[in-house]
Design a protein around this motif. Structure first.
Motif, PDB file in Angstrom:
ATOM      1  N   UNK A 116       0.810  -1.225   0.000  1.00  0.00           N
ATOM      2  CA  UNK A 116       0.000   0.000   0.000  1.00  0.00           C
ATOM      3  C   UNK A 116       0.843   1.276   0.000  1.00  0.00           C
ATOM      4  N   UNK A 117       2.171   1.158  -0.068  1.00  0.00           N
ATOM      5  CA  UNK A 117       3.029   2.336  -0.171  1.00  0.00           C
ATOM      6  C   UNK A 117       3.714   2.738   1.111  1.00  0.00           C
ATOM      7  N   UNK A 118       3.469   2.021   2.201  1.00  0.00           N
ATOM      8  CA  UNK A 118       4.164   2.329   3.456  1.00  0.00           C
ATOM      9  C   UNK A 118       5.470   1.542   3.511  1.00  0.00           C
ATOM     10  N   UNK A 119       6.537   2.218   3.936  1.00  0.00           N
ATOM     11  CA  UNK A 119       7.838   1.563   4.031  1.00  0.00           C
ATOM     12  C   UNK A 119       8.656   2.256   5.108  1.00  0.00           C
ATOM     13  N   UNK A 120       9.635   1.549   5.630  1.00  0.00           N
ATOM     14  CA  UNK A 120      10.497   2.147   6.636  1.00  0.00           C
ATOM     15  C   UNK A 120      11.728   1.312   6.892  1.00  0.00           C
ATOM     16  N   UNK A 135      10.691   6.613   7.689  1.00  0.00           N
ATOM     17  CA  UNK A 135       9.484   6.009   7.127  1.00  0.00           C
ATOM     18  C   UNK A 135       9.001   6.821   5.942  1.00  0.00           C
ATOM     19  N   UNK A 136       8.368   6.131   5.005  1.00  0.00           N
ATOM     20  CA  UNK A 136       7.762   6.802   3.859  1.00  0.00           C
ATOM     21  C   UNK A 136       6.354   6.255   3.667  1.00  0.00           C
ATOM     22  N   UNK A 137       5.510   7.092   3.129  1.00  0.00           N
ATOM     23  CA  UNK A 137       4.181   6.644   2.739  1.00  0.00           C
ATOM     24  C   UNK A 137       3.849   7.320   1.420  1.00  0.00           C
TER      25      UNK A 137
END
Length: 168
Positions: A116-120, A135-137
């Motif tokens: 879903x586009x969340x990463x860290x 973190x990125x979203x």
């Protein structure tokens, strides 16, 4: 810069900003709010678009920083692919005045990324008791996919252009 963003339309090569595609550039620093805003207008596959990049550094918490990108277009961009990078392999190199700080500072311990586009990434500094989380979203309507290779997460997705004409 540990973050990267680029685009492609209709399976064309990834976008690279060049003199013949850049239409305008504006940069504004708000020292009161700790915000840097950059606006770039350019042609992407012949379509005029504007990229707004906002960088925020908290005055209350120097450990907090935020980077936000918005892509605006008057007409829907069809066949849009987005490539977003979270790069933990960066270091300070070859800057004479920063010799004491040269080299790689972060050591990755755990990566997570979801479709879903969340990463860290969770990492430590030279002192293992000092941890940092990045973190990125990405709020784009698509399923993100990509591996972590050499401490770089590269997510790619085909995006359906939002009805409101703004991609964040």
């Amino acid at each position: 810069d540990p973050f990267g963003l680029t685009f492609s339309l209709n399976e064309q090569p990834w976008f690279e900003l060049a003199e013949d595609t850049l239409r305008s550039y504006h940069q504004h620093v708000d020292m009161q709010r700790g915000v840097l805003t950059r606006r770039l207008s350019f042609l992407l596959g012949g379509t005029p678009v504007e990229l707004v990049e906002t960088r925020f550094v908290s005055l209350a918490n120097a450990q907090l920083a935020v980077l936000r990108w918005e892509l605006h277009a008057q007409t829907p961009l069809t066949g849009l692919r987005v490539l977003a990078t979270l790069d933990n392999s960066r270091g300070n190199y070859l800057i004479e005045r920063d010799r004491d700080y040269e080299g790689r500072r972060l050591r990755s311990h755990r990566w997570e990324h979801l479709p879903d586009g969340r990463a860290g990434v969770v990492a430590t500094l030279e002192d293992p008791s000092r941890k940092v989380a990045v973190a990125v979203q990405t709020l784009a309507p698509c399923q993100w996919q990509g591996p972590v290779v050499n401490d770089r997460l590269v997510l790619e997705g085909s995006v359906v252009w939002p009805e409101h004409g703004l991609l964040v």
